[in-house]
Design a protein around this motif. Structure first.
Motif, short mmCIF file in Angstrom:
data_model
loop_
_atom_site.label_atom_id
_atom_site.label_comp_id
_atom_site.label_asym_id
_atom_site.label_seq_id
_atom_site.Cartn_x
_atom_site.Cartn_y
_atom_site.Cartn_z
N UNK A 168 -50.60 18.74 13.36
CA UNK A 168 -49.93 18.49 14.71
C UNK A 168 -50.64 17.13 15.38
N UNK A 169 -51.20 16.33 14.87
CA UNK A 169 -51.71 15.30 15.62
C UNK A 169 -50.80 14.04 15.50
N UNK A 170 -50.96 13.04 16.48
CA UNK A 170 -49.95 11.96 16.68
C UNK A 170 -49.00 12.51 18.01
N UNK A 171 -48.30 11.54 18.23
CA UNK A 171 -47.34 11.71 19.35
C UNK A 171 -46.35 12.46 18.98
N UNK A 172 -45.84 12.84 17.75
CA UNK A 172 -44.72 13.76 17.36
C UNK A 172 -45.06 14.98 17.04
N UNK A 173 -46.52 15.07 17.04
CA UNK A 173 -46.81 16.69 16.57
C UNK A 173 -46.45 17.73 17.44
N UNK A 174 -46.08 17.79 18.50
CA UNK A 174 -45.65 18.70 19.42
C UNK A 174 -44.43 19.40 18.89
N UNK A 175 -43.67 18.48 18.20
CA UNK A 175 -42.04 18.66 18.30
C UNK A 175 -41.90 19.68 16.89
N UNK A 176 -42.72 20.82 16.98
CA UNK A 176 -42.48 21.98 16.09
C UNK A 176 -42.06 23.23 16.40
N UNK A 177 -41.90 23.15 17.78
CA UNK A 177 -41.89 24.45 18.28
C UNK A 177 -40.52 24.92 19.07
N UNK A 178 -39.50 24.27 18.73
CA UNK A 178 -38.26 24.92 19.19
C UNK A 178 -37.98 24.84 20.72
N UNK A 179 -37.58 25.84 21.28
CA UNK A 179 -37.26 25.68 22.79
C UNK A 179 -38.76 26.02 23.31
N UNK A 180 -39.10 25.36 24.36
CA UNK A 180 -40.35 25.34 25.11
C UNK A 180 -40.10 26.03 26.54
N UNK A 181 -40.08 27.16 26.87
CA UNK A 181 -39.99 27.46 28.25
C UNK A 181 -41.23 28.13 28.67
N UNK A 182 -42.35 28.33 28.03
CA UNK A 182 -43.41 28.70 28.43
C UNK A 182 -44.86 28.01 28.37
N UNK A 183 -44.43 27.05 27.58
CA UNK A 183 -45.69 26.09 27.32
C UNK A 183 -45.80 25.28 28.87
N UNK A 184 -47.01 24.88 29.33
CA UNK A 184 -47.37 24.24 30.23
C UNK A 184 -46.46 22.87 30.43
N UNK A 185 -45.57 22.94 31.28
CA UNK A 185 -44.70 21.90 31.64
C UNK A 185 -45.48 20.27 31.67
N UNK A 186 -46.55 20.42 32.45
CA UNK A 186 -47.14 18.91 32.58
C UNK A 186 -47.60 18.41 31.10
N UNK A 187 -48.28 19.07 30.40
CA UNK A 187 -48.63 18.69 28.95
C UNK A 187 -47.49 18.30 28.04
N UNK A 188 -46.34 19.11 28.13
CA UNK A 188 -45.15 18.73 27.46
C UNK A 188 -44.63 17.41 28.16
N UNK A 189 -44.54 17.40 29.33
CA UNK A 189 -43.91 15.90 29.74
C UNK A 189 -44.93 14.78 29.36
N UNK A 190 -46.05 14.98 29.36
CA UNK A 190 -46.94 14.04 28.78
C UNK A 190 -46.79 13.39 27.29
N UNK A 191 -46.46 14.66 26.43
CA UNK A 191 -46.26 14.53 25.06
C UNK A 191 -45.03 14.00 24.81
#
Length: 424
Positions: A168-191
């Motif tokens: 899950x490394x690199x700028x595209x690593x976070x794109x594995x989680x489907x719908x993200x309604x509970x993850x911290x929004x600030x970190x997701x916006x940064x990603x």
């Protein structure tokens, strides 16, 4: 029992392909026997599975093989793909091969050929006389011409569903989680910001697909800033988005509502149609910008920054604007060109255009969907855009934060993440 031997290769364990293949056979009443199974033991090694599939009847076996094919299985000892001439323009042979949005190859004259222009629900046309050797490409049914060699059936065709990344490394690593309604929004916006910045740094293409809600919710200035700063390479929208963006410039309203005060000015409900009339008199959006009629907003920044845009019309459109493509087939073609050129797609609060663009995207194009309704992402996935990653939030709050995050990111930054060390 009739039986066939199929093969699976790649990172079939981590991607879940093995489990899906076994499940397909059992759920459809068939049987399977694994003849060979080589497991990759390192992160960069692939796995290989060869298995015999059987069913009670030939028809049931064909149905099972069809589903396995959609999941990346290939019939062992392949033959060349069958091709037939299209009998007339826009007429395809019976049982023509209908494409998925996965990377595809067809076997022709003993060699595998990559199919160009990956897209779902199209035909595959083979050009045996192309310069440099035979080529194969997708073609929507509206584009098939009499005499085209169209692939028929699934024999000699293999698909490659996208595989789960090694980690899950690199700028595209976070794109594995489907719908993200509970993850911290600030970190997701940064990603998401890192994805955009890294794509631009690598010379890639960012396609933005905004809906009218971007204007209603107050995200207009932030999106305009992204365009002005060079982080948007193309824009795909509908007549409504452009009208409301232009209305905001001319009258300070969006569909008659003052975005700042939330008041309804007198005759505000007519502002959108007045706006359309003004642009028609000017001749086009670029002409209105050149005349000084329009001097701010997303469409203004697209015109002054030479960012190409497609406005696809619909039966619901008022006007429409002279820039809006009212021919459905022509609009599909324009969207298709944008989608095929995109390296990252950002879908902003628009179900209809998200599905339209999603239908034209290869399954390995990173796609981020931001919407207040998680059902938008669910529908995208259900219609085949399984690569879509969703963020459930108000787009009017998301876009200003995205601008701030983009400005704070330096090319080369990576997101944090933990990887899966399993090979295969």
């Amino acid at each position: 029992m009739p039986e066939r031997t199929v093969e699976l290769t790649g990172h079939v364990i981590d991607s879940g392909t093995m489990q899906r293949a076994f499940g397909v056979v059992m759920d459809m009443g068939g049987e399977f026997h694994v003849e060979q199974f080589d497991v990759g033991s390192r992160k960069d090694e692939t796995s290989y599975c060869r298995m015999t599939v059987a069913a009670d009847t030939a028809a049931e076996l064909e149905s099972i093989l069809h589903e396995l094919h959609q999941n990346g299985a290939t019939v062992a000892d392949p033959v060349d793909a069958a091709v037939e001439h299209a009998p007339a323009d826009r007429v395809v042979p019976k049982d023509f091969y209908s494409t998925t949005n996965h990377r595809t190859e067809v076997r022709y004259d003993g060699a595998w050929i990559a199919v160009e222009g990956t897209e779902m629900d199209c035909a595959v046309v083979v050009d045996p006389d192309a310069e440099g050797g035979p080529r194969a490409y997708t073609e929507p049914l509206s584009g098939v011409e009499a005499g085209d060699l169209v692939v028929v059936g699934e024999a000699g065709v293999r698909v490659h569903p996208p595989e789960r990344p090694r980690d899950a490394e690199g700028p595209f690593g976070f794109m594995q989680g489907g719908v993200s309604s509970e993850r911290p929004s600030e970190s997701l916006v940064r990603e998401i910001a890192e994805v955009i910045v890294e794509t631009q740094a690598d010379g890639g293409n960012v396609l933005v697909v905004p809906g009218p809600a971007v204007i209603h919710a107050g995200g207009r200035d932030a999106l305009a800033e992204l365009v002005r700063a060079g982080y948007v390479d193309a824009l795909s929208a509908g007549n409504g988005f452009a009208v409301h963006d232009l209305e905001r410039d001319l009258y300070g309203t969006s569909l008659g509502l003052d975005v700042e005060t939330l008041d309804h000015p007198r005759k505000g409900h007519k502002h959108h149609i007045y706006t359309i009339g003004s642009i028609i008199r000017a001749g086009s959006i670029p002409a209105a910008v050149e005349d000084g009629l329009i001097d701010s907003g997303v469409m203004y920044e697209c015109v002054t920054g030479d960012v190409p845009y497609v406005l696809a019309g619909s039966i619901r459109d008022d006007g429409p604007l002279p820039d809006t493509i009212t021919d459905t087939v022509a609009a599909q073609g324009a969207i298709r060109e944008q989608a095929q050129d995109a390296d990252v797609v950002l879908l902003l609060a628009t179900l209809l255009h998200s599905v339209a663009v999603g239908n034209c995207l290869p399954s390995d194009t990173p796609t981020i969907c931001v919407d207040i309704d998680p059902a938008t992402v669910t529908q995208l996935v259900d219609r085949g855009s399984a690569q879509a990653t969703g963020m459930v939030t108000d787009v009017g709050m998301f876009l200003p934060r995205l601008v701030e995050a983009v400005e704070a990111v330096e090319p080369g930054d990576d997101t944090d993440g933990s990887g899966d060390d399993t090979g295969g």
